[in-house]
Structure formats: C-alpha cells, structure tokens
Design a protein around this motif. Structure first.
Motif, mmCIF file in Angstrom:
data_model
loop_
_atom_site.group_PDB
_atom_site.id
_atom_site.type_symbol
_atom_site.label_atom_id
_atom_site.label_comp_id
_atom_site.label_asym_id
_atom_site.label_seq_id
_atom_site.Cartn_x
_atom_site.Cartn_y
_atom_site.Cartn_z
ATOM 1 N N GLU A 165 0.828 -1.093 0.022
ATOM 2 C CA GLU A 165 -0.034 -0.139 0.071
ATOM 3 C C GLU A 165 0.801 1.361 -0.092
ATOM 4 O OE1 GLU A 165 -3.316 -0.037 -0.396
ATOM 5 O OE2 GLU A 165 -2.889 -2.117 -0.673
ATOM 6 N N SER A 188 -5.297 0.442 4.475
ATOM 7 C CA SER A 188 -5.501 0.695 3.026
ATOM 8 C C SER A 188 -4.840 1.918 2.620
ATOM 9 C CB SER A 188 -7.209 1.277 3.249
ATOM 10 O OG SER A 188 -7.097 2.644 3.758
ATOM 11 N N GLU A 189 -5.137 2.621 1.569
ATOM 12 C CA GLU A 189 -4.299 3.616 0.910
ATOM 13 C C GLU A 189 -4.549 4.887 1.841
ATOM 14 O OE1 GLU A 189 -5.404 4.207 -3.082
ATOM 15 O OE2 GLU A 189 -3.838 2.376 -3.680
#
Length: 549
Positions: free
Chosen positions: A321, A377-378
């Motif tokens: 990520e 997550s990003e």
C-alpha cells in the motif's frame, strides 16, 4: 554641574519569514492545487460513502435533531458527544455548507455532500504552506516547492483530499504541527513547543492518529536530553510545554466523550478482548470481505491466506500500500534521501529527525493495524506520503547529479542546471493521468436512483439501500439513520448489479438481494444497460410478500 545622558529607542523591524521567491513558488503551488482539486470535484459521480456520515454530522451541528428514540431537543454538544467521528472536519463542513447555502441553489443532499468535498479540498490546498515551509527549513526553497507540488499531484493524496473524507483537515493540522515541531527542535523554546502542542491537539480533533506528530516531537526532545544536546532540565521543560499544548486542545474533547476516541478501529486495536493479539497469528474473520478484495486496501482473507504468517502478511500488505501510494519513484527517492542525509542525522540535526521519527511511527502503526485487524488501506498511508514527498524531493538534486556522472547518461544532460526541474516535471506528468481520473464513476446510478425515489416513494414506505447513497439523495437519512416501524404498503430496494461489489460484506447486502430475487426492477440507471453490464436497479416489493420472512 550634572550631565544628562539620553538615549533614543530604536524600532527593530520584525524578522521576515517569506520573501519574493517564496511568494512566487507558493502562488504556483496554490494554482496547481486549486486546479487539481477543482477538476476532481467537478468530475465526481458521488463522493465516498464515508462522506454521508460526515455530512449528516455537519447538518446536525447546523440544526440538531432529536435522536430517533427520543423527542427531546438536542444541543450541539450532544451531537459531538455521541458522534463516532472527531469534530474538526464536520465543523469545517458545517461552515462550508453555510457558505454554499448562500451561494448556490442545490438541494440539501447535493449541497451537503459538495460541502464535504470543498472543505476537504480547501484544507488540502492550504497544507501547501506548512509543507513548503518544512521543506524550506530542512533543505531549501526548491525542495520545499518540489515536495509540496508532488503531494498535490500524486494520485492517492490528490484524490483522497478531493473526496468527502477527513484527510485534508487532518493533514493540514498535522503539517502545521510538523512545521512547528521542526522549528522547535532547531530553535528550542518553551513557547515553540507549546505552540507545536496546540497544533498536535488540533490534528487530534480531526483524527486520533494526529497524536503521532506529538509523539515524534516528544521522542526527539527526549533523545536530545538523553544525549545531552540540551540540558536535561530544559528538555524536560520543553516536553512539559508540548504536553500542555496538546492537553489544552485535546482534553476538553476527551472529557466530553469520556474516552480517547469514539471511532471503532482504534477501540478495537486498544481492546485486547475484541481482536486477536498479533503474535497469535489468528485471522480476523470480520475484517475479510465476502467476495474479492477491497479495491483500495489489503484484507486478510481467512480462506486465501490460511497458513500464512500473520506478521509477514502484515509487512507485505503495508509495503504494497505504501509503495503504491508514493507512486513508486517517490518512495525510491525517499530511501535515497535517508542515505544522502545520513551524516546530518548522525550529527544531531534534530529538525530533520522530526519527519524521520514520524515516518517510523506511522509505519509501525500501519503494521500494527494490519497485523491486528487484518486490514490496511491507502488512506492510512497519506501522512507517510506527505513526509515522503518532502524527504524524497530532497534527493532529486543528488540523483540527477549522480546520473550526470554516468558516461552514457551524462551526454543526455545538455543543461545540468535545469535537470532537476526536468526530472520533477517528468514525475508530475507521470502522475497526473492517474490523479485526474473521475471519482467513483461506477456509483453514479445511486444518485439518480435516489432522486427518482424521492419523487415516487410514499411517505410511509420503507427503503432498503445497503450502499446508502440512494436513501441519502432521496432525503431519508440527512439527519439520522432510518428507523422503520409498523407495516408499510411497499418496501423499495436498491441494488447494484453487473460487478462484484467490495461492499458485498455489508449486513443488508445479501438480504436485499434475496428480497429482490425473481422480480423485475421498476427503475434502472442507465436505462439501456445490458443484462450483463453494471447498473443500479430499484425494486418495489409489497410488504405482504415479505411479512412471513
């Protein structure tokens, strides 16, 4: 005879912080930032689902509604106390929505969601100033310019700070805290650390992880005292000033809600009974999606990842990520920058240690989150991406000079002085095609379905919308989630078909699909969508057909 000695007080002009070259660079950065964010807002089908909760929070701050189970009036303080999110970003949305209310005639659902994007984007543009100042203090004007420019155009930060999310407000406060922390580490005073603490407290009111910046500055101050770079009593006093600054802003909110945060994820991380400990290596089944993987994150899948080492998986997920979020090249430049500036670090450049220490803490937090909850997550990477942009920009000059010494490549560099700017322009050009893609175009049908439902549903009908966009645009959830009772004549169901949805793990998704099975939709967007293609469909089901179930 007496002599009189007289003197004239001289007025010393205030020391200037910015000069002509700084204003020119900042003006260019602001124009680029406004252009990128305005383009993305104008090309948004619907904002992210999280924006619905933030917009509802802001509308309740503007006009507090009673809770569904009570008719007693609420105060704004009650809204803040019971909300899951910290108040800084919803307050910014509230102020933005008031301006939009006077400036445009959009209906409330559209205007509130637009306010979430405008508030986020405005903060995303404003953080240019602290990013530029941090880069200038550490490396010079050109590095400050390059770092701020990269953050405005890289796909992940540009898109995240243009959506209806809290990242812009959080990063603005964090960037200001970093700038003040770097300045306090280089020119240590009680006042400098106090002001830095105030900025850290402000970032905490946007996101709980805003406290990381305070931890990084505190670690640098502790190290300076232990290494006797500062007198230990002075280091202790500066640490105390930092803590007082944080407490002045953060403690009233903590007292109001009775805990550190109302958000569920930090609570799950800190609760040893809610999720497995990272060293047990057990998957978190609740974190895995029912079908496929999340589009913008890494999930631990109990089926596909069975038998894998949990810690190894977490490290790989965080690396994947992060390296995507920093657009690969910027990540490489950051690693090179650490090597280039190693002498400054070991020589005790405390200002440079602030972003380096914060980067390490951010990585550790993401690793802990991935290992414990099974998800990263990003969005979790944006603070690290901001730091990497500043650090990585400082490596552009050394990299270009190193390449110019290579016999074959050196012949290509016709104008050595312009080579760093050319390298930066290539980086920007490579990022923009991805950054300027429309936001959530596959979800546009939910907006049209909601508007259609607002015109066709009866007041007493029920609406089941697992993805929540349509019920928002229909005006059903502007101030609170739906709470249905009694026996309606019809139940309206909104479904998205044609693609496997990453939201299929939502509790109502399978129930809604079962209720609509075998029935013909009464509305479809787009109307000419092929049977195998993506579409949003609305079903009208008599409640009598569902009552036995």
């Amino acid at each position: 005879m007496s002599a009189e000695v007289g003197g004239q007080l001289e007025v010393v002009p205030a020391r200037r912080s910015l000069f002509g070259p700084d204003y020119v660079r900042l003006a260019v950065l602001v124009l680029v930032g406004i252009g990128v964010h305005a383009w993305l807002i104008a090309h948004t089908a619907v904002p992210a689902r999280d924006s619905l909760g933030f917009a509802r929070y802001a509308l309740n701050l503007s006009d507090p509604h009673p809770a569904p189970e009570s008719s007693d009036p609420r105060q704004r303080i009650d809204v803040i106390r019971t909300a899951e999110q910290p108040p800084a970003y919803p307050a910014a949305i509230w102020a933005t929505e008031l301006v939009l209310r006077a400036a445009c005639g959009l209906p409330t659902p559209d205007r509130a969601l637009l306010a979430t994007q405008v508030a986020n984007a405005a903060a995303g543009v404003l953080l240019i100033v602290p990013m530029y100042l941090t880069g200038r203090m550490l490396f010079g004007r050109n590095v400050g310019f390059a770092g701020a420019l990269l953050f405005q155009v890289l796909p992940v930060p540009a898109r995240v700070t243009s959506d209806g999310l809290s990242e812009g407000t959080y990063l603005l406060a964090s960037a200001a805290a970093i700038t003040l922390g770097v300045r306090a580490a280089r020119r240590p005073t009680i006042g400098g650390f106090l002001v830095c603490g105030l900025a850290v407290g402000a970032s905490y009111l946007a996101r709980p992880e805003g406290l990381l910046t305070g931890m990084a500055v505190g670690l640098v101050a502790c190290a300076a005292g232990l290494a006797r770079l500062w007198p230990r009593d002075a280091a202790l006093g500066r640490l105390a000033a930092l803590g007082v600054g944080v407490a002045l802003v953060a403690v009233p909110y903590v007292v109001l809600i009775g805990k550190l945060t109302n958000k569920s994820t930090p609570g799950a991380i800190m609760n040893p009974w809610e999720t497995p400990r990272i060293w047990q290596g057990q998957p978190s089944a609740a974190a895995a999606p029912a079908e496929g993987l999340a589009l913008f994150g890494a999930w631990w899948d109990p089926k596909e990842d069975e038998g894998k080492n949990r810690l190894v998986w977490a490290a790989a997920a965080v690396w994947t990520e992060v390296i995507k979020a920093v657009h690969y090249v910027v990540g490489t430049l950051t690693l090179i920058a650490i090597g280039v500036h190693r002498r400054r670090l070991f020589a005790g450049d405390l200002g440079l240690w602030v972003p380096v220490a914060l980067s390490g803490l951010s990585l550790l937090l993401m690793f802990f989150l991935a290992a414990r909850v099974g998800y990263v997550s990003e969005r979790h990477t944006v603070l690290l991406v901001m730091l990497c942009c500043v650090l990585g920009a400082s490596a552009i000059g050394p990299v270009v000079r190193g390449l110019a010494r290579v016999p074959v490549l050196g012949r290509v560099v016709v104008w050595p002085a312009a080579a760093p700017a050319t390298f930066l322009a290539v980086l920007v050009a490579s990022a923009l095609p991805y950054s300027l893609k429309s936001l959530h175009p596959q979800r546009e049908g939910h907006k049209h379905a909601g508007r259609w439902l607002a015109a066709h549903m009866a007041e007493g009908d029920w609406l089941q919308d697992p993805l929540a966009w349509a019920e928002w645009y229909a005006g059903r959830t502007l101030y609170q989630s739906t709470h249905y009772s009694g026996r309606p004549e019809y139940v309206w169901i909104v479904l998205e078909r044609g693609k496997v949805s990453p939201h299929s793990r939502l509790p109502q998704w399978e129930e809604a699909r079962q209720r609509a099975a075998g029935r013909a939709p009464v509305y479809r967007w787009p109307e000419d969508a092929p049977e195998s293609g993506p579409a949003v469909e609305v079903y009208k089901v008599p409640f009598a057909d569902l009552a036995p179930r």
